[in-house]
Design a protein around this motif. Structure first.
Motif, PDB file in Angstrom:
ATOM      1  N   GLU A 234      50.330  85.687  -7.934  1.00  0.00           N
ATOM      2  CA  GLU A 234      49.032  86.210  -8.357  1.00  0.00           C
ATOM      3  C   GLU A 234      47.939  85.625  -7.459  1.00  0.00           C
ATOM      4  O   GLU A 234      48.071  84.499  -6.958  1.00  0.00           O
ATOM      5  CB  GLU A 234      48.757  85.848  -9.821  1.00  0.00           C
ATOM      6  CG  GLU A 234      49.778  86.395 -10.808  1.00  0.00           C
ATOM      7  CD  GLU A 234      49.719  87.908 -10.926  1.00  0.00           C
ATOM      8  OE1 GLU A 234      48.638  88.478 -10.620  1.00  0.00           O
ATOM      9  OE2 GLU A 234      50.736  88.510 -11.306  1.00  0.00           O
ATOM     10  N   THR A 235      46.878  86.390  -7.267  1.00  0.00           N
ATOM     11  CA  THR A 235      45.783  85.924  -6.414  1.00  0.00           C
ATOM     12  C   THR A 235      45.190  84.614  -6.920  1.00  0.00           C
ATOM     13  O   THR A 235      44.829  83.727  -6.136  1.00  0.00           O
ATOM     14  CB  THR A 235      44.675  86.993  -6.339  1.00  0.00           C
ATOM     15  OG1 THR A 235      45.239  88.232  -5.873  1.00  0.00           O
ATOM     16  CG2 THR A 235      43.567  86.572  -5.389  1.00  0.00           C
ATOM     17  N   SER A 236      45.133  84.469  -8.239  1.00  0.00           N
ATOM     18  CA  SER A 236      44.556  83.254  -8.831  1.00  0.00           C
ATOM     19  C   SER A 236      45.435  82.030  -8.609  1.00  0.00           C
ATOM     20  O   SER A 236      44.971  80.895  -8.762  1.00  0.00           O
ATOM     21  CB  SER A 236      44.342  83.474 -10.332  1.00  0.00           C
ATOM     22  OG  SER A 236      45.574  83.782 -10.972  1.00  0.00           O
ATOM     23  N   GLU A 237      46.709  82.228  -8.275  1.00  0.00           N
ATOM     24  CA  GLU A 237      47.626  81.116  -8.085  1.00  0.00           C
ATOM     25  C   GLU A 237      47.576  80.539  -6.677  1.00  0.00           C
ATOM     26  O   GLU A 237      48.102  79.452  -6.429  1.00  0.00           O
ATOM     27  CB  GLU A 237      49.054  81.564  -8.397  1.00  0.00           C
ATOM     28  CG  GLU A 237      49.266  81.978  -9.841  1.00  0.00           C
ATOM     29  CD  GLU A 237      50.653  82.544 -10.088  1.00  0.00           C
ATOM     30  OE1 GLU A 237      51.150  82.408 -11.219  1.00  0.00           O
ATOM     31  OE2 GLU A 237      51.241  83.113  -9.148  1.00  0.00           O
TER      32      GLU A 237
ATOM     33  N   ARG B 225      45.976  78.659  -3.666  1.00  0.00           N
ATOM     34  CA  ARG B 225      44.926  77.643  -3.513  1.00  0.00           C
ATOM     35  C   ARG B 225      44.462  77.564  -2.066  1.00  0.00           C
ATOM     36  O   ARG B 225      45.269  77.711  -1.137  1.00  0.00           O
ATOM     37  CB  ARG B 225      45.438  76.274  -3.956  1.00  0.00           C
ATOM     38  CG  ARG B 225      45.721  76.160  -5.447  1.00  0.00           C
ATOM     39  CD  ARG B 225      46.104  74.736  -5.803  1.00  0.00           C
ATOM     40  NE  ARG B 225      47.392  74.358  -5.250  1.00  0.00           N
ATOM     41  CZ  ARG B 225      47.804  73.107  -5.088  1.00  0.00           C
ATOM     42  NH1 ARG B 225      46.997  72.094  -5.406  1.00  0.00           N
ATOM     43  NH2 ARG B 225      49.003  72.846  -4.601  1.00  0.00           N
TER      44      ARG B 225
ATOM     45  N   TYR C 240      46.004  77.610   3.054  1.00  0.00           N
ATOM     46  CA  TYR C 240      46.360  78.401   1.886  1.00  0.00           C
ATOM     47  C   TYR C 240      47.739  77.928   1.399  1.00  0.00           C
ATOM     48  O   TYR C 240      48.710  77.953   2.159  1.00  0.00           O
ATOM     49  CB  TYR C 240      46.413  79.892   2.211  1.00  0.00           C
ATOM     50  CG  TYR C 240      45.062  80.532   2.377  1.00  0.00           C
ATOM     51  CD1 TYR C 240      44.414  81.135   1.292  1.00  0.00           C
ATOM     52  CD2 TYR C 240      44.411  80.546   3.614  1.00  0.00           C
ATOM     53  CE1 TYR C 240      43.167  81.727   1.449  1.00  0.00           C
ATOM     54  CE2 TYR C 240      43.168  81.137   3.770  1.00  0.00           C
ATOM     55  CZ  TYR C 240      42.547  81.721   2.686  1.00  0.00           C
ATOM     56  OH  TYR C 240      41.313  82.313   2.839  1.00  0.00           O
TER      57      TYR C 240
END
Length: 485
Positions: free
Chosen positions: A138-141, A143, A467
């Motif tokens: 997921e995009t939110s996962e 960092r 990333y």
């Protein structure tokens, strides 16, 4: 025969107390002695039946008492006791031996499995099938770690997956904590011309490597220098000089402290870090060397940029194997196992090779698509590749002038013949470096506004940083081993 025997008996059988014998009454005019004997036998039969009936009607207390009496009657002799204890001891010994044998069998199976994996790994035939279980994050996962002022050019991960080391065009080296994303150490870069008094780099850092035991960290820069650091505390140890061009590739031989370096001067050098010593130099490429990698064998692989070759260097024999396949400049290379490697080129192609074949086993052209106007499309430039060691999973990073860069995950076919797309992770900026964690739980991408080897164009909207892309699996992490062809 006289019947006086029957005269002494009573008429009806009665019992004076429980268990007493019955008495028999006198009968007149009895027949002969045969009749008398039959009568006595009949009475005795009745007596036995009544005794049996009485025993059945005994209460639980009486029955228990009789059992206790019987137990008291039986006394175990010393010889019988010794025999019983000996049998019990032998039974315990037999159970312990069976349990020990099971444990030894289990341990032998584990050792045999490890030895088999090691043999397959040395032969380059171990391929763990884990790609089928990977799920897109997921995009939110995802960092983003920011700390470099200029583009990140290279990253490595410690053997225990706890730390990440990164370096960039700001000449700095940063050690990160994977869990909380905080900086643990920073080796600041110096200004050009301060090399004599500054401990660290004063030019763009282009490459780095960490030893398989996590003891040494090596970094190479545009000033032709190689710096050796104590990885735990980022303490400077040595400085290697000898290359006549920028140092573009570094790799420690697995299980040793032998260091291989590649340069734009087209040479490969071998160093012994423990002894702080230079060993030898190898030549062969016709253009600048853009990438280098090695594993446990005494050899390394290199990408030759625009000379269009991939080379396998046999250090002990001082020989090399030359491979051709890409149409453009080969800009990145990494080993998947001892006999297979992945490369990427600026023509947009990704190839998987075997060290035993001069041509790629498989090539995907325009692996990340194209950019540009209709009729003027150009493939996205493959700027970095990575392979999860001894598995069927690889990654590639592509960059375009429009900034729509992507990290692509691939599944290798059986025997590394064929590549299948798994999923794509969008990233803004030049993906200058890709590294899988040793556990395969995450992928690190070093990203910047510029390519690590030049400044052809600049993506102002990109962020300079790291990333961290998690690699989730849809089932428990049970890696299925497979023997590559």
């Amino acid at each position: 025969m006289s019947s006086s025997f029957f005269i002494k008996k009573k008429e009806n059988p009665k019992f004076s107390k429980k268990g007493s014998k019955p008495t028999v009454s006198k009968r007149k005019n009895d027949g002969d002695s045969g009749t008398t004997k039959k009568r006595v036998k009949k009475l005795n039969s009745r007596y036995n039946e009544e005794i049996s009936s009485d025993s059945e009607t005994e209460g639980p207390t009486s029955h228990k008492k009789r059992q206790e009496d019987e137990e008291e009657v039986y006394e175990e002799t010393p010889q019988e006791k010794k025999l019983r204890l000996a049998k019990l001891y032998l039974e315990q010994l037999r159970e312990e031996e069976e349990k020990k044998a099971e444990e030894e069998t289990f341990e032998d199976d584990l050792v045999a499995g490890r030895l088999q994996d090691e043999v397959l790994e040395q032969k380059g035939k171990l391929q763990r099938l884990i790609a089928k279980d990977l799920l897109p994050p997921e995009t939110s996962e995802i960092r983003l770690l920011r700390g470099h002022k200029l583009p990140v050019t290279c990253v490595v991960i410690s053997p225990d997956d706890k730390n990440i080391f990164s370096a960039g065009k700001d000449c700095s080296v940063i050690k990160w904590d994977v869990v909380n994303g905080k900086k643990l150490h920073t080796i600041a870069g110096g200004r050009r011309g301060t090399e004599a008094r500054h401990v660290g780099h004063t030019a763009h850092v282009l490459c780095m490597a960490i030893s398989s035991d996590g003891k040494y960290l090596a970094t190479g820069d545009m000033n032709k220098l190689i710096m050796i650091w104590e990885a735990e505390i980022c303490k400077h140890l040595y400085r290697f000089t000898g290359h006549k061009g920028p140092v573009s590739g570094l790799s420690f031989r697995k299980g040793t402290h032998d260091l291989y370096s590649a340069s734009h001067d087209r040479s490969i050098k071998v160093w012994n870090v423990d002894e702080n010593a230079y060993v030898e130099t190898l030549f062969g490429h016709q253009d600048v060397i853009t990438g280098l990698d090695s594993l446990s064998r005494q050899c390394c692989v290199t990408a030759g940029g625009r000379d269009g070759t991939v080379r396998v260097w046999k250090i002990a024999e001082e020989s090399q194997l030359v491979f051709h396949g890409h149409e453009g400049s080969i800009d990145c290379i990494q080993l998947i196992n001892e006999e297979h490697m992945v490369t990427g080129a600026d023509d947009g192609s990704v190839s998987v090779w075997s060290v035993n074949k001069k041509k790629p086993l498989t090539t995907v052209k325009m692996a990340h698509g194209c950019h540009g106007n209709a009729g003027m499309e150009q493939p996205h430039w493959i700027t970095s590749v990575a392979g999860l060691q001894n598995s069927d999973t690889i990654a590639s990073g592509a960059s375009g002038c429009s900034g729509n860069s992507t990290v692509q995950l691939w599944k290798c076919g059986r025997g590394f013949r064929g590549l299948e797309r798994l999923f794509t992770v969008p990233v803004t900026g030049f993906i200058n470096s890709l590294k899988f964690s040793n556990s395969g739980n995450f992928l690190v991408a070093g990203v910047g506004q510029e390519h690590r080897l030049g400044r052809w164009w600049r993506l102002k909207e990109a962020k300079n940083g790291l990333y961290i892309i998690p690699l989730k699996r849809q089932s428990p992490q049970q890696e299925e081993p497979n023997i590559a062809e």
